[in-house]
Design a protein around this motif. Sequence first.
Motif, PDB file in Angstrom:
ATOM      1  N   MET A  41       0.787  -1.233   0.000  1.00  0.00           N
ATOM      2  CA  MET A  41       0.000   0.000   0.000  1.00  0.00           C
ATOM      3  C   MET A  41       0.826   1.295   0.000  1.00  0.00           C
ATOM      4  O   MET A  41       0.535   2.209  -0.780  1.00  0.00           O
ATOM      5  CB  MET A  41      -0.986   0.000   1.175  1.00  0.00           C
ATOM      6  CG  MET A  41      -2.010  -1.100   1.100  1.00  0.00           C
ATOM      7  SD  MET A  41      -2.983  -1.030  -0.429  1.00  0.00           S
ATOM      8  CE  MET A  41      -3.670  -2.689  -0.437  1.00  0.00           C
ATOM      9  N   PRO A  42       1.848   1.440   0.845  1.00  0.00           N
ATOM     10  CA  PRO A  42       2.603   2.705   0.815  1.00  0.00           C
ATOM     11  C   PRO A  42       3.267   2.976  -0.537  1.00  0.00           C
ATOM     12  O   PRO A  42       3.296   4.125  -0.999  1.00  0.00           O
ATOM     13  CB  PRO A  42       3.659   2.508   1.916  1.00  0.00           C
ATOM     14  CG  PRO A  42       3.056   1.499   2.843  1.00  0.00           C
ATOM     15  CD  PRO A  42       2.301   0.565   1.951  1.00  0.00           C
ATOM     16  N   PHE A  43       3.782   1.932  -1.172  1.00  0.00           N
ATOM     17  CA  PHE A  43       4.429   2.097  -2.478  1.00  0.00           C
ATOM     18  C   PHE A  43       3.400   2.500  -3.534  1.00  0.00           C
ATOM     19  O   PHE A  43       3.660   3.366  -4.376  1.00  0.00           O
ATOM     20  CB  PHE A  43       5.126   0.798  -2.887  1.00  0.00           C
ATOM     21  CG  PHE A  43       6.160   0.337  -1.899  1.00  0.00           C
ATOM     22  CD1 PHE A  43       7.419   0.900  -1.873  1.00  0.00           C
ATOM     23  CD2 PHE A  43       5.866  -0.666  -0.978  1.00  0.00           C
ATOM     24  CE1 PHE A  43       8.383   0.485  -0.960  1.00  0.00           C
ATOM     25  CE2 PHE A  43       6.803  -1.093  -0.066  1.00  0.00           C
ATOM     26  CZ  PHE A  43       8.072  -0.510  -0.050  1.00  0.00           C
ATOM     27  N   ALA A  44       2.216   1.868  -3.471  1.00  0.00           N
ATOM     28  CA  ALA A  44       1.166   2.185  -4.430  1.00  0.00           C
ATOM     29  C   ALA A  44       0.682   3.620  -4.258  1.00  0.00           C
ATOM     30  O   ALA A  44       0.472   4.346  -5.243  1.00  0.00           O
ATOM     31  CB  ALA A  44      -0.001   1.209  -4.257  1.00  0.00           C
ATOM     32  N   ALA A  45       0.518   4.065  -3.002  1.00  0.00           N
ATOM     33  CA  ALA A  45       0.030   5.423  -2.740  1.00  0.00           C
ATOM     34  C   ALA A  45       0.996   6.469  -3.280  1.00  0.00           C
ATOM     35  O   ALA A  45       0.573   7.485  -3.854  1.00  0.00           O
ATOM     36  CB  ALA A  45      -0.177   5.607  -1.242  1.00  0.00           C
ATOM     37  N   ARG A  46       2.295   6.225  -3.114  1.00  0.00           N
ATOM     38  CA  ARG A  46       3.293   7.210  -3.550  1.00  0.00           C
ATOM     39  C   ARG A  46       3.495   7.176  -5.062  1.00  0.00           C
ATOM     40  O   ARG A  46       3.986   8.147  -5.652  1.00  0.00           O
ATOM     41  CB  ARG A  46       4.613   6.960  -2.826  1.00  0.00           C
ATOM     42  CG  ARG A  46       4.535   7.316  -1.336  1.00  0.00           C
ATOM     43  CD  ARG A  46       5.834   7.094  -0.614  1.00  0.00           C
ATOM     44  NE  ARG A  46       5.761   7.596   0.751  1.00  0.00           N
ATOM     45  CZ  ARG A  46       5.941   6.842   1.835  1.00  0.00           C
ATOM     46  NH1 ARG A  46       6.232   5.558   1.709  1.00  0.00           N
ATOM     47  NH2 ARG A  46       5.843   7.385   3.040  1.00  0.00           N
ATOM     48  N   TRP A  47       3.133   6.064  -5.678  1.00  0.00           N
ATOM     49  CA  TRP A  47       3.260   5.960  -7.130  1.00  0.00           C
ATOM     50  C   TRP A  47       2.133   6.747  -7.805  1.00  0.00           C
ATOM     51  O   TRP A  47       2.375   7.643  -8.589  1.00  0.00           O
ATOM     52  CB  TRP A  47       3.216   4.489  -7.543  1.00  0.00           C
ATOM     53  CG  TRP A  47       3.364   4.266  -9.021  1.00  0.00           C
ATOM     54  CD1 TRP A  47       3.907   5.124  -9.946  1.00  0.00           C
ATOM     55  CD2 TRP A  47       2.964   3.101  -9.745  1.00  0.00           C
ATOM     56  NE1 TRP A  47       3.875   4.571 -11.207  1.00  0.00           N
ATOM     57  CE2 TRP A  47       3.299   3.325 -11.108  1.00  0.00           C
ATOM     58  CE3 TRP A  47       2.371   1.903  -9.387  1.00  0.00           C
ATOM     59  CZ2 TRP A  47       3.022   2.378 -12.096  1.00  0.00           C
ATOM     60  CZ3 TRP A  47       2.112   0.959 -10.373  1.00  0.00           C
ATOM     61  CH2 TRP A  47       2.443   1.199 -11.712  1.00  0.00           C
ATOM     62  N   ASP A  48       0.881   6.403  -7.430  1.00  0.00           N
ATOM     63  CA  ASP A  48      -0.271   7.060  -8.032  1.00  0.00           C
ATOM     64  C   ASP A  48      -1.517   6.673  -7.252  1.00  0.00           C
ATOM     65  O   ASP A  48      -1.628   5.536  -6.800  1.00  0.00           O
ATOM     66  CB  ASP A  48      -0.418   6.641  -9.503  1.00  0.00           C
ATOM     67  CG  ASP A  48      -1.439   7.500 -10.229  1.00  0.00           C
ATOM     68  OD1 ASP A  48      -2.639   7.162 -10.133  1.00  0.00           O
ATOM     69  OD2 ASP A  48      -1.061   8.485 -10.877  1.00  0.00           O
ATOM     70  N   ILE A  49      -2.453   7.602  -7.108  1.00  0.00           N
ATOM     71  CA  ILE A  49      -3.678   7.296  -6.377  1.00  0.00           C
ATOM     72  C   ILE A  49      -4.448   6.154  -7.040  1.00  0.00           C
ATOM     73  O   ILE A  49      -5.104   5.348  -6.370  1.00  0.00           O
ATOM     74  CB  ILE A  49      -4.578   8.554  -6.246  1.00  0.00           C
ATOM     75  CG1 ILE A  49      -5.755   8.260  -5.292  1.00  0.00           C
ATOM     76  CG2 ILE A  49      -5.071   9.015  -7.602  1.00  0.00           C
ATOM     77  CD1 ILE A  49      -6.588   9.491  -4.981  1.00  0.00           C
ATOM     78  N   LYS A  50      -4.347   6.049  -8.350  1.00  0.00           N
ATOM     79  CA  LYS A  50      -5.023   4.964  -9.061  1.00  0.00           C
ATOM     80  C   LYS A  50      -4.418   3.619  -8.694  1.00  0.00           C
ATOM     81  O   LYS A  50      -5.126   2.607  -8.615  1.00  0.00           O
ATOM     82  CB  LYS A  50      -4.944   5.189 -10.572  1.00  0.00           C
ATOM     83  CG  LYS A  50      -5.727   6.407 -11.042  1.00  0.00           C
ATOM     84  CD  LYS A  50      -5.588   6.591 -12.549  1.00  0.00           C
ATOM     85  CE  LYS A  50      -6.362   7.839 -13.006  1.00  0.00           C
ATOM     86  NZ  LYS A  50      -6.199   8.067 -14.470  1.00  0.00           N
ATOM     87  N   ALA A  51      -3.118   3.580  -8.476  1.00  0.00           N
ATOM     88  CA  ALA A  51      -2.460   2.337  -8.062  1.00  0.00           C
ATOM     89  C   ALA A  51      -2.923   1.926  -6.670  1.00  0.00           C
ATOM     90  O   ALA A  51      -3.149   0.742  -6.389  1.00  0.00           O
ATOM     91  CB  ALA A  51      -0.940   2.508  -8.093  1.00  0.00           C
TER      92      ALA A  51
END
Length: 474
Positions: A118-128
Amino acid sequence: MRATLALWFLVFSGFACNYMIRINLNIAIVDMTTVRSKTSGAHMCPNSTAFSSIRPADSSSRKTEFQWTDRERAMVLGSFYWLHWATQLPGGILARTYGAKRIFGFSNLFMFVMSFVMPFAARWDIKALVAARALQGLVGGMAWPSVHHLTAHWIPPNKRSNFITAYLGSSIGVAITYPLCGLIMEQWGWSYVFYVSAVVGVLWFLAWWLLVYDTPAEHPFISPNELAHITSSLTSMVSAEPLPIPWKSVLTSLPVWTALFVQWGTGWALHTLMTQTPTYLNLMFGWSPQTVGMWSGIPHFTRFFFSLFLSFGIDSLMSTGLYSRTCVRKISTNICTVAQALLVLAVVYAGCDQILVNVFLTLAMTASGASTSGPLSMMVDLAPNFASVLQGFSGIIGVVPGMISPFVLSYFTNDNNTVESWQHFFALSAVIIAMPGLMYNFVGSSELQPWNAPNGAVVNQELAITANGLTTKK
């Protein structure tokens, strides 16, 4: 009864970990992004001083990583439930084939592993982040209905309400997660909320896999007396082999549809309070994440203990033989629908009074503890042979509010959070929660259904209960 007690504890802790994962974002989002408000102060109730010892967070110096709109926040908070409904019924069916040990265990394990992402996805893009949460919810959807299969094969009818309190490990999970995650955010930042939750979950899975068995007969250490008691209590109700599912009877059953309607109301109440309380308290009073976490968690402790207390009372009433199963389910259902709706409505009239707001939010969540003796027990009551399948349908209905509720709130707030906009949302929620409970009083039933034995050997409710040493008055 050691094997049953061990099963209760592992189911309890499994649901605690399950809910730790599904709600960790609800508290983390307080520190991830700033909510927009019409008020010029740090919060919607700048003059509220009831808890003078609680210092508001300094919003001027507090920086967040993301600048999301109300609709984006709603999308993030609701995404777990977008596909969560889709695997409820398959989860129940798969549990009949592969056993609840595998389905509940691996469904939870996937959620734990995804929490690391989750933290990696959030910092990549809100869609991720939204996609990751949706996938987490999809696989996690199989957990709840699968455990009903265990309950039907392990627990005698007159002990069901008490055992199903294990499901409210979910409340303890929430009660611990909110303050724990608030502390973690204060010390290390929001990303560690997801990491710590994941590690705890993986440790639970190891214990589950080593100690749980799908049926009493498979358990290598169960005592002969306990095995004989469980087997004799369930012989007249539960088939040793999976029976063909009577789809027509299930889909045309008024008791089933009434129970599903009740599940909608209780689902709306649970997901609305569980998801929105941290944001509401932060917006209303400007409290720090640690304080928000503490006051968001307390109601879930009281919910669990009320559930435990009520379950003993409900099982005792059934054991006397003076009250039908439907009667005692109505008592519990009215508490977790009508009474809870009145308490949610009371939040509206509490305004900016910190004491009253927290008292009514706590009592509202506490009242929902009656669901274990009411809505959650209904599906096993109606047809224990198909309890996991019925809970699959129930799960579909129960989780949809979790998907819809954040968007309904965003409609009322529309990027301009005010006390009035939140009050309108709570008032609507009170109506949605109360209506199913009122309906159940008139047309609901929790009596064993004839199609529980679709092979033609109709199980008689009175004979079945007599076999357990009880008599039931209609």
